[in-house]
Enzyme design. Structure first.
Site, mmCIF file in Angstrom:
data_model
loop_
_atom_site.group_PDB
_atom_site.id
_atom_site.type_symbol
_atom_site.label_atom_id
_atom_site.label_comp_id
_atom_site.label_asym_id
_atom_site.label_seq_id
_atom_site.Cartn_x
_atom_site.Cartn_y
_atom_site.Cartn_z
ATOM 1 N N SER A 1 0.862 -1.171 0.000
ATOM 2 C CA SER A 1 0.000 0.000 0.000
ATOM 3 C C SER A 1 0.903 1.227 0.000
ATOM 4 O O SER A 1 1.691 1.413 0.927
ATOM 5 C CB SER A 1 -0.874 -0.039 1.253
ATOM 6 O OG SER A 1 -1.645 1.128 1.362
ATOM 7 N N LYS B 1 -0.993 -1.046 -4.448
ATOM 8 C CA LYS B 1 -2.182 -0.245 -4.128
ATOM 9 C C LYS B 1 -1.720 1.180 -3.894
ATOM 10 O O LYS B 1 -0.716 1.389 -3.215
ATOM 11 C CB LYS B 1 -2.834 -0.844 -2.876
ATOM 12 C CG LYS B 1 -3.712 0.072 -2.047
ATOM 13 C CD LYS B 1 -4.478 -0.745 -1.018
ATOM 14 C CE LYS B 1 -4.610 -0.032 0.311
ATOM 15 N NZ LYS B 1 -5.315 -0.864 1.317
ATOM 16 N N LYS C 1 -2.963 5.015 -2.567
ATOM 17 C CA LYS C 1 -4.007 5.757 -1.869
ATOM 18 C C LYS C 1 -4.461 6.901 -2.749
ATOM 19 O O LYS C 1 -3.631 7.555 -3.407
ATOM 20 C CB LYS C 1 -3.449 6.302 -0.545
ATOM 21 C CG LYS C 1 -3.086 5.215 0.455
ATOM 22 C CD LYS C 1 -4.337 4.534 0.997
ATOM 23 C CE LYS C 1 -3.993 3.650 2.191
ATOM 24 N NZ LYS C 1 -5.205 3.027 2.764
ATOM 25 N N ASP D 1 -7.147 2.883 -3.131
ATOM 26 C CA ASP D 1 -7.879 2.895 -1.852
ATOM 27 C C ASP D 1 -8.181 4.340 -1.481
ATOM 28 O O ASP D 1 -7.264 5.148 -1.311
ATOM 29 C CB ASP D 1 -7.021 2.236 -0.758
ATOM 30 C CG ASP D 1 -7.754 2.107 0.583
ATOM 31 O OD1 ASP D 1 -8.931 2.519 0.679
ATOM 32 O OD2 ASP D 1 -7.131 1.590 1.538
ATOM 33 N N GLU E 1 -10.985 0.447 -3.466
ATOM 34 C CA GLU E 1 -11.279 0.105 -2.072
ATOM 35 C C GLU E 1 -11.949 1.276 -1.367
ATOM 36 O O GLU E 1 -11.478 2.415 -1.452
ATOM 37 C CB GLU E 1 -9.949 -0.259 -1.385
ATOM 38 C CG GLU E 1 -10.088 -0.702 0.063
ATOM 39 C CD GLU E 1 -8.734 -1.120 0.665
ATOM 40 O OE1 GLU E 1 -7.755 -1.294 -0.102
ATOM 41 O OE2 GLU E 1 -8.661 -1.242 1.897
ATOM 42 N N ASP F 1 -13.527 -2.080 2.963
ATOM 43 C CA ASP F 1 -12.628 -2.185 4.111
ATOM 44 C C ASP F 1 -13.403 -1.675 5.332
ATOM 45 O O ASP F 1 -14.075 -2.462 6.031
ATOM 46 C CB ASP F 1 -11.355 -1.358 3.813
ATOM 47 C CG ASP F 1 -10.387 -1.238 4.978
ATOM 48 O OD1 ASP F 1 -10.691 -1.727 6.079
ATOM 49 O OD2 ASP F 1 -9.304 -0.639 4.811
ATOM 50 N N LYS G 1 -9.507 -7.466 7.897
ATOM 51 C CA LYS G 1 -8.546 -7.060 8.925
ATOM 52 C C LYS G 1 -9.114 -7.570 10.233
ATOM 53 O O LYS G 1 -10.202 -7.130 10.637
ATOM 54 C CB LYS G 1 -8.435 -5.534 9.005
ATOM 55 C CG LYS G 1 -7.843 -4.864 7.793
ATOM 56 C CD LYS G 1 -7.837 -3.348 7.945
ATOM 57 C CE LYS G 1 -7.238 -2.693 6.712
ATOM 58 N NZ LYS G 1 -7.359 -1.206 6.765
ATOM 59 N N GLY H 1 -3.874 -4.395 5.923
ATOM 60 C CA GLY H 1 -2.801 -4.073 6.866
ATOM 61 C C GLY H 1 -3.133 -2.813 7.618
ATOM 62 O O GLY H 1 -3.926 -1.981 7.150
HETATM 63 O O1 OSB Z 1 -7.117 1.567 4.534
HETATM 64 O O2 OSB Z 1 -6.000 -0.205 4.316
HETATM 65 C C1 OSB Z 1 -6.150 0.892 4.841
HETATM 66 C C2 OSB Z 1 -3.091 1.734 6.975
HETATM 67 C C3 OSB Z 1 -3.693 2.284 8.086
HETATM 68 C C4 OSB Z 1 -5.058 2.397 8.118
HETATM 69 C C5 OSB Z 1 -5.826 1.970 7.035
HETATM 70 C C6 OSB Z 1 -5.226 1.409 5.919
HETATM 71 C C7 OSB Z 1 -3.834 1.332 5.881
HETATM 72 C C8 OSB Z 1 -3.101 0.839 4.731
HETATM 73 C C9 OSB Z 1 -1.693 0.359 4.980
HETATM 74 O O3 OSB Z 1 -3.505 0.860 3.590
HETATM 75 C C10 OSB Z 1 -1.552 -1.110 4.915
HETATM 76 C C11 OSB Z 1 -0.214 -1.534 5.447
HETATM 77 O O4 OSB Z 1 0.758 -1.386 4.718
HETATM 78 O O5 OSB Z 1 -0.141 -1.989 6.608
HETATM 79 MG MG MG Z 2 -8.271 0.429 3.188
#
Ligand code: OSB
Ligand code: MG
Length: 371
Positions: free
Chosen positions: A135, A161, A163, A188, A213, A238, A262, A290
């Site tokens: 991510s 992925k 953001k 995402d 996402e 999510d 998660k 994650g």
């Molecule tokens: O939306 O998936 C998410 C990290 C913190 C809170 C929400 C998210 C995320 C990530 C990072 O996308 C995922 C990772 O590398 O741990």
């Molecule tokens: Mg997410």
């Protein structure tokens, strides 16, 4: 398994690199570790709540309060035949999934160690390695974004992925496609859009994304269902999937075609397995999300990802992307083919390095409290 004692610990670690989402930029990560003891055997769980209530309503301090005042009294001194009973035992407490998950997951690790098995075997998983993706947060420039994508692809990660948020979306995807070709790519939004943005989001359809996402609000299934009918890109949820029931409703409404699991968001491994199985029943693939976990949470995620319907690469990546050093030894590492081997040995199969834990610790609490 009889839960004798819990130890609660609040820690903070600096991130190797800042991480920015539609709700802001972070440079360090605060989290809790829960240690559970039964007759000399120990299990560990990580609470993925953050210092702020931006991703979810919970924070490290609400989780501390709920674990110390409400969860501990429901589990300490009680015997459980199997850790899948724990989430149900916590049902009198409404919500607070991340607080519940930290304790529930410590119990799974403890139980697996007592059984002499790796955690994956107790969870019902079988693969010996998991497919890993990354991510990538919002960057200061599109050039830096392209550079990050190239670095992670060179490291072998199986999907990228990025953001997105209003102002950093179609242009960012277009730029990555131009510079990096047909890499397996998804976006995402962390709930940054409204249904009225549907036409704008539909512009993403031409980039062959694996999924988008959580485009809309954290608790909004109806609008996601409407949006999904307007997009060819699959929606993955999510934030919205905070319970087994929410997953059931999302699938019934057609609010998503893919689910991000998660365990912190769902209340632990037990409800995560339930969502995994439910999605499989609907023919819907899942992948493991994650939360910038330290090695303990990361190892839990790897073991859970060995279940069969985790059929897409997840956000569970190598320790060194996050913390240097991580709290565990050996660290989690990714192989050049983008897979992460499941740690062998009992339970989580990783161990905490005490002096690293001590120097990251802000406060601790033993439960029951000593007089
Ligand atoms: O939306 O998936 C998410 C990290 C913190 C809170 C929400 C998210 C995320 C990530 C990072 O996308 C995922 C990772 O590398 O741990
Ligand atoms: Mg997410």
């Amino acid at each position: 398994m009889r839960i004798e004692r819990l130890e609660l610990r609040r820690l903070r670690l600096p991130l190797v690199r800042f991480f920015e989402t539609s709700f802001g930029r972070v440079t360090d990560r605060e989290f809790l570790l829960v240690t559970m003891e039964d007759d000399g055997a120990v299990g560990v769980g990580e609470c993925v709540a953050d210092a702020n209530p931006f991703y979810s309503a919970e924070t490290t301090r609400t989780a501390w309060h709920i674990i110390a005042e409400f969860i501990a009294p429901l589990v300490i001194g009680r015997s459980f035949d199997h850790p899948r009973e724990i989430f149900g035992a916590l049902a009198p407490i409404r919500g607070h999934q991340m607080a519940k998950a930290a304790v529930e997951m410590a119990a799974w690790d403890l139980f697996a160690r007592q059984q002499g098995l790796p955690l994956a075997a107790v969870l019902g998983g079988s693969r010996e390695a998991i497919a890993s993706g990354v991510s990538i947060g919002i960057q200061d420039s599109l050039d830096e974004l392209v550079e990050r994508v190239q670095i992670e692809r060179a490291a072998g990660y199986r999907r990228i992925k990025i953001k997105i948020k209003p102002g950093w979306d179609v242009g960012a995807v277009e730029r990555v496609r131009e510079a990096c070709g047909d890499v397996p790519l998804m976006v995402d939004a962390n709930a940054a859009y409204r249904l009225e943005d549907g036409d704008h989001l539909a512009r993403l359809d031409r980039y062959d994304l694996m999924m988008i996402e959580q485009p809309l609000d954290y608790d909004d299934l109806r609008d996601h269902a409407t949006l999904q009918r307007r997009l060819t890109t699959p929606i993955c949820l999510d934030e919205s999937i905070h319970s087994v029931r929410a997953a059931d409703e999302a699938l019934a409404l057609g609010a998503c075609k893919i689910i991000n699991i998660k365990p912190g968001r769902l209340g632990g491994h037990g409800p995560s397995i339930a969502v995994h199985d439910l999605a499989a029943h609907h023919g819907v693939p899942v992948w493991h999300g994650g939360m910038l976990e330290s090695g303990i949470g990361r190892a839990h995620n790897i073991h859970l990802s060995t279940l069969p319907n985790f059929s897409l690469p997840g956000d569970v990546a190598a320790s060194r992307r996050y913390y240097a050093p991580d709290l565990i030894d050996p660290e989690i590492d990714v192989r050049s083919d983008g897979t992460i081997p499941v740690p062998g040995g009992l339970g989580l199969g990783v161990h905490l390095v005490p002096d690293r834990v001590a120097s990251a610790t802000l406060e601790t609490l033993e439960l029951p409290t000593r007089p």
